[in-house]
Write a protein that holds these residues in place. Structure first.
Motif, mmCIF file in Angstrom:
data_model
loop_
_atom_site.group_PDB
_atom_site.id
_atom_site.type_symbol
_atom_site.label_atom_id
_atom_site.label_comp_id
_atom_site.label_asym_id
_atom_site.label_seq_id
_atom_site.Cartn_x
_atom_site.Cartn_y
_atom_site.Cartn_z
ATOM 1 N N GLN A 3 1.386 2.074 5.109
ATOM 2 C CA GLN A 3 0.310 2.943 4.690
ATOM 3 C C GLN A 3 0.547 4.377 5.150
ATOM 4 O O GLN A 3 0.303 5.345 4.404
ATOM 5 C CB GLN A 3 -1.021 2.422 5.256
ATOM 6 N N GLN A 4 1.050 4.518 6.358
ATOM 7 C CA GLN A 4 1.375 5.853 6.868
ATOM 8 C C GLN A 4 2.484 6.494 6.036
ATOM 9 O O GLN A 4 2.420 7.680 5.693
ATOM 10 C CB GLN A 4 1.801 5.748 8.333
ATOM 11 N N TRP A 5 3.494 5.703 5.699
ATOM 12 C CA TRP A 5 4.580 6.222 4.852
ATOM 13 C C TRP A 5 4.055 6.622 3.476
ATOM 14 O O TRP A 5 4.447 7.659 2.918
ATOM 15 C CB TRP A 5 5.655 5.162 4.722
ATOM 16 N N LEU A 6 3.135 5.825 2.927
ATOM 17 C CA LEU A 6 2.572 6.142 1.613
ATOM 18 C C LEU A 6 1.769 7.433 1.661
ATOM 19 O O LEU A 6 1.856 8.273 0.743
ATOM 20 C CB LEU A 6 1.692 4.979 1.153
ATOM 21 N N ASP A 7 0.986 7.629 2.733
ATOM 22 C CA ASP A 7 0.217 8.875 2.865
ATOM 23 C C ASP A 7 1.155 10.080 2.949
ATOM 24 O O ASP A 7 0.896 11.135 2.336
ATOM 25 C CB ASP A 7 -0.664 8.803 4.111
ATOM 26 N N GLU A 8 2.233 9.936 3.696
ATOM 27 C CA GLU A 8 3.196 11.031 3.793
ATOM 28 C C GLU A 8 3.818 11.347 2.438
ATOM 29 O O GLU A 8 4.013 12.521 2.077
ATOM 30 C CB GLU A 8 4.285 10.676 4.801
ATOM 31 N N GLN A 9 4.114 10.294 1.683
ATOM 32 C CA GLN A 9 4.696 10.517 0.356
ATOM 33 C C GLN A 9 3.709 11.212 -0.574
ATOM 34 O O GLN A 9 4.100 12.075 -1.384
ATOM 35 C CB GLN A 9 5.137 9.177 -0.257
ATOM 36 N N HIS A 10 2.430 10.859 -0.472
ATOM 37 C CA HIS A 10 1.419 11.533 -1.287
ATOM 38 C C HIS A 10 1.329 13.013 -0.924
ATOM 39 O O HIS A 10 1.221 13.874 -1.817
ATOM 40 C CB HIS A 10 0.058 10.858 -1.081
ATOM 41 N N GLN A 11 1.373 13.322 0.356
ATOM 42 C CA GLN A 11 1.325 14.712 0.775
ATOM 43 C C GLN A 11 2.537 15.488 0.263
ATOM 44 O O GLN A 11 2.422 16.624 -0.219
ATOM 45 C CB GLN A 11 1.247 14.795 2.300
ATOM 46 N N ILE A 12 3.716 14.861 0.374
ATOM 47 C CA ILE A 12 4.927 15.516 -0.128
ATOM 48 C C ILE A 12 4.842 15.743 -1.635
ATOM 49 O O ILE A 12 5.225 16.801 -2.162
ATOM 50 C CB ILE A 12 6.164 14.674 0.232
ATOM 51 N N LEU A 13 4.310 14.731 -2.352
ATOM 52 C CA LEU A 13 4.184 14.858 -3.802
ATOM 53 C C LEU A 13 3.228 15.986 -4.177
ATOM 54 O O LEU A 13 3.500 16.763 -5.114
ATOM 55 C CB LEU A 13 3.696 13.533 -4.385
ATOM 56 N N GLU A 14 2.103 16.093 -3.474
ATOM 57 C CA GLU A 14 1.169 17.170 -3.758
ATOM 58 C C GLU A 14 1.802 18.539 -3.501
ATOM 59 O O GLU A 14 1.642 19.477 -4.289
ATOM 60 C CB GLU A 14 -0.088 16.995 -2.902
ATOM 61 N N SER A 15 2.534 18.650 -2.389
ATOM 62 C CA SER A 15 3.209 19.918 -2.087
ATOM 63 C C SER A 15 4.232 20.268 -3.156
ATOM 64 O O SER A 15 4.347 21.423 -3.587
ATOM 65 C CB SER A 15 3.883 19.827 -0.718
ATOM 66 N N LEU A 16 4.971 19.265 -3.616
ATOM 67 C CA LEU A 16 5.980 19.512 -4.650
ATOM 68 C C LEU A 16 5.331 19.903 -5.976
ATOM 69 O O LEU A 16 5.867 20.750 -6.717
ATOM 70 C CB LEU A 16 6.846 18.265 -4.836
ATOM 71 N N ASN A 17 4.176 19.289 -6.282
ATOM 72 C CA ASN A 17 3.490 19.651 -7.527
ATOM 73 C C ASN A 17 3.018 21.106 -7.486
ATOM 74 O O ASN A 17 3.143 21.839 -8.484
ATOM 75 C CB ASN A 17 2.301 18.718 -7.754
ATOM 76 N N VAL A 18 2.476 21.510 -6.336
ATOM 77 C CA VAL A 18 2.039 22.907 -6.207
ATOM 78 C C VAL A 18 3.227 23.856 -6.331
ATOM 79 O O VAL A 18 3.179 24.875 -7.036
ATOM 80 C CB VAL A 18 1.319 23.098 -4.856
ATOM 81 N N LEU A 19 4.323 23.510 -5.641
ATOM 82 C CA LEU A 19 5.506 24.354 -5.706
ATOM 83 C C LEU A 19 6.081 24.399 -7.116
ATOM 84 O O LEU A 19 6.533 25.451 -7.592
ATOM 85 C CB LEU A 19 6.558 23.831 -4.714
ATOM 86 N N HIS A 20 6.036 23.248 -7.805
ATOM 87 C CA HIS A 20 6.549 23.201 -9.174
ATOM 88 C C HIS A 20 5.724 24.080 -10.101
ATOM 89 O O HIS A 20 6.264 24.781 -10.973
ATOM 90 C CB HIS A 20 6.542 21.750 -9.658
#
Length: 271
Positions: free
Chosen positions: A128-145
């Motif tokens: 669950q912790q790994w999944l939360d981290e992946q969601h945060q990374i995905l959100e950051s990448l979407n903003v950067l994209h």
């Protein structure tokens, strides 16, 4: 308690003696039946084939075996096994032992299940912790994209325009160089005829001022090809020196009109 134990021992001894006596009787009966079978077999062996065939002899033996087995089965069915009675204390002791054993086994199973559940809980928390981290990374990448996409559209259009402009300028310069090189080559190797050269044929006109160079002939044909691609033929005038026209026709650079031999066109090498 000691008297009950003695009674049990005496009953057990009596039962053992009864079983032994019954076994001896069965053995005696079996021996007697076996002797009778041997006598019957001897008698059958003395009888000729005319009175008893092999199949009949085998049938008789099988019938005797069936009778013997039926009698033995009836004897065993008449006897009923005796179960030694157990007192209440023995039953309670045995029940406690079985209960303790069952309890111990269940405790082991419970401990194993609890340890597995604990491990699964830890794995679930880690995943669950790994999944939360992946969601945060995905959100950051979407903003950067999104930011890069907005910035890239303007920058890419400007870059593409500049690149095309540069390529067009380079192409024009390369075209000018080619034209200059071609013109110099044609002037050096394909000049206009000299007026002072004696003409071998009398029908050749003396005025060479009207003749144009090979470079000019090619330029006329090229312009006609691109300006009027539906009708690229040019009328061969007196200004076209005939040797140059024949040179272009023989080398496949120009083509003559199929119906009008006075018109020629430039070969469309770009198609």
């Amino acid at each position: 308690m000691s008297v009950s134990q003695e009674d049990l021992d005496s009953d057990s001894t009596t039962d053992t003696e009864d079983v032994t006596d019954t076994k001896e009787e069965l053995i005696k009966k079996c021996e007697e039946i076996w002797k009778e079978m041997e006598e019957c077999q001897n008698k059958l062996s003395l009888v000729g084939t005319e009175t008893l065939t092999d199949s009949n002899a085998q049938l008789s033996l099988l019938i005797m075996q069936v009778k013997y087995l039926t009698a033995e089965l009836g004897q065993w069915q008449k006897e009923t096994p005796e179960i030694n009675p157990l007192d209440e204390e023995v039953l309670v002791t045995l029940g406690k032992e079985e209960f303790q054993k069952l309890r111990h086994d269940l405790e082991l199973v419970l401990s194993t299940i609890q340890s597995k559940n604990e491990k699964l809980r830890e794995d679930l928390e880690r995943e669950q912790q790994w999944l939360d981290e992946q969601h945060q990374i995905l959100e950051s990448l979407n903003v950067l994209h999104s930011e890069l996409k907005h910035h890239t559209v303007t920058a890419s259009e400007s870059r593409i325009f500049n690149e095309l402009k540069t390529k067009l300028h380079d192409t024009k310069e390369y075209k000018e160089k080619l034209l200059i090189t071609l013109s110099e080559f044609l002037e050096d190797h394909f000049p206009l005829p000299d007026r002072n050269v004696k003409k071998k044929k009398k029908n050749i006109q003396e005025s060479t001022a009207q003749l144009i160079t090979l470079h000019e002939i090619l330029e006329i044909l090229l312009n006609r090809l691109f300006d009027a691609p539906h009708d690229p033929y040019v009328k061969v005038s007196d200004s076209f020196w005939p040797p140059y026209v024949e040179l272009l026709l023989r080398n496949g650079i120009a083509l003559r009109h199929p119906e009008d031999p006075t018109r020629i066109r430039l070969e469309a090498f770009h198609q």
